[in-house]
Design a protein around this motif. Sequence first.
Motif, PDB file in Angstrom:
ATOM      1  N   LEU A  10       0.844  -1.183   0.000  1.00 34.37           N
ATOM      2  CA  LEU A  10       0.000   0.000   0.000  1.00 34.37           C
ATOM      3  C   LEU A  10       0.883   1.237   0.000  1.00 34.37           C
ATOM      4  CD1 LEU A  10      -2.645  -0.919   2.743  1.00 34.37           C
ATOM      5  CD2 LEU A  10      -2.779  -1.287   0.267  1.00 34.37           C
ATOM      6  N   GLY A  11       0.671   2.123  -0.954  1.00 40.62           N
ATOM      7  CA  GLY A  11       1.347   3.410  -0.960  1.00 40.62           C
ATOM      8  C   GLY A  11       0.677   4.302   0.070  1.00 40.62           C
ATOM      9  N   VAL A  12       1.452   4.878   0.979  1.00 42.37           N
ATOM     10  CA  VAL A  12       0.886   5.681   2.064  1.00 42.37           C
ATOM     11  C   VAL A  12       1.464   7.093   2.053  1.00 42.37           C
ATOM     12  CG1 VAL A  12       0.437   3.639   3.479  1.00 42.37           C
ATOM     13  CG2 VAL A  12       2.584   4.873   3.775  1.00 42.37           C
ATOM     14  N   GLY A  13       0.641   8.055   2.452  1.00 46.26           N
ATOM     15  CA  GLY A  13       1.065   9.449   2.467  1.00 46.26           C
ATOM     16  C   GLY A  13       2.012   9.771   3.608  1.00 46.26           C
ATOM     17  N   ASP A  14       1.813   9.148   4.756  1.00 41.08           N
ATOM     18  CA  ASP A  14       2.625   9.413   5.941  1.00 41.08           C
ATOM     19  C   ASP A  14       2.919   8.069   6.599  1.00 41.08           C
ATOM     20  OD1 ASP A  14       3.471   9.924   8.623  1.00 41.08           O
ATOM     21  OD2 ASP A  14       2.376  11.820   8.651  1.00 41.08           O
ATOM     22  N   ASP A 114      -8.495   3.362   5.841  1.00 44.25           N
ATOM     23  CA  ASP A 114      -7.357   3.728   6.677  1.00 44.25           C
ATOM     24  C   ASP A 114      -7.002   5.194   6.418  1.00 44.25           C
ATOM     25  OD1 ASP A 114      -5.733   3.920   4.392  1.00 44.25           O
ATOM     26  OD2 ASP A 114      -4.526   2.158   4.868  1.00 44.25           O
ATOM     27  N   PRO A 115      -5.987   5.744   7.092  1.00 50.06           N
ATOM     28  CA  PRO A 115      -5.675   7.165   6.919  1.00 50.06           C
ATOM     29  C   PRO A 115      -5.344   7.577   5.481  1.00 50.06           C
ATOM     30  CG  PRO A 115      -4.666   6.369   8.932  1.00 50.06           C
ATOM     31  CD  PRO A 115      -5.229   5.162   8.213  1.00 50.06           C
ATOM     32  N   ASP A 116      -4.957   6.634   4.623  1.00 53.43           N
ATOM     33  CA  ASP A 116      -4.658   6.966   3.227  1.00 53.43           C
ATOM     34  C   ASP A 116      -5.810   6.658   2.285  1.00 53.43           C
ATOM     35  OD1 ASP A 116      -1.743   7.908   2.884  1.00 53.43           O
ATOM     36  OD2 ASP A 116      -1.652   6.298   4.361  1.00 53.43           O
ATOM     37  N   GLY A 117      -6.939   6.223   2.816  1.00 56.86           N
ATOM     38  CA  GLY A 117      -8.093   5.940   1.973  1.00 56.86           C
ATOM     39  C   GLY A 117      -8.158   4.517   1.456  1.00 56.86           C
ATOM     40  N   HIS A 118      -7.237   3.651   1.869  1.00 57.90           N
ATOM     41  CA  HIS A 118      -7.309   2.244   1.466  1.00 57.90           C
ATOM     42  C   HIS A 118      -8.519   1.626   2.148  1.00 57.90           C
ATOM     43  CE1 HIS A 118      -3.422   2.546  -0.425  1.00 57.90           C
ATOM     44  NE2 HIS A 118      -2.922   3.018   0.695  1.00 57.90           N
TER      45      HIS A 118
END
Length: 145
Positions: A10-14, A114-118
């Motif tokens: 999963l690519g995550v922003g933070d 989740d916090p990144d929209g996944h």
Amino acid sequence: MNQQVSMVTLGVGDLAESRRFYSEGLGWTPLLDLDEIVFYQVGMGLALALFPLSDLAADTGTPATPGTPFTLAHNVGSPAEVDAAVTRAREAGASVLKEPQRAAFGGYHAYFADPDGHRWEVCHNPGWSVAEDGTVKLTAVDPES
């Protein structure tokens, strides 16, 4: 080619926020936690990796954006476990997209991001089982029962 998935990245922003969400919020234990990537064992022969979006874009050579056009699923043993998982995810900062409820297929499920929209589905499916060798078995369930 062997028909299997061995890792989902999963690519995550933070990365720090995502690490906190999955490790502290959901209570998952990292398999390997490095400064630039975190791995979790999520099934027999299956790992989930959290990787910064910018690094994922550089690694693949294509733009990467938050969120996904697919849903990851976590199957649990009862409707009460669905409720508990959604409560824990919400307390960890998830956005609940669909509150726990009976599903058209005869089970019970909910969705959160989740916090990144996944998007994650937490599901109790009485027709779902996993054999000791990791093989998934699906059987039809009467939605009226």
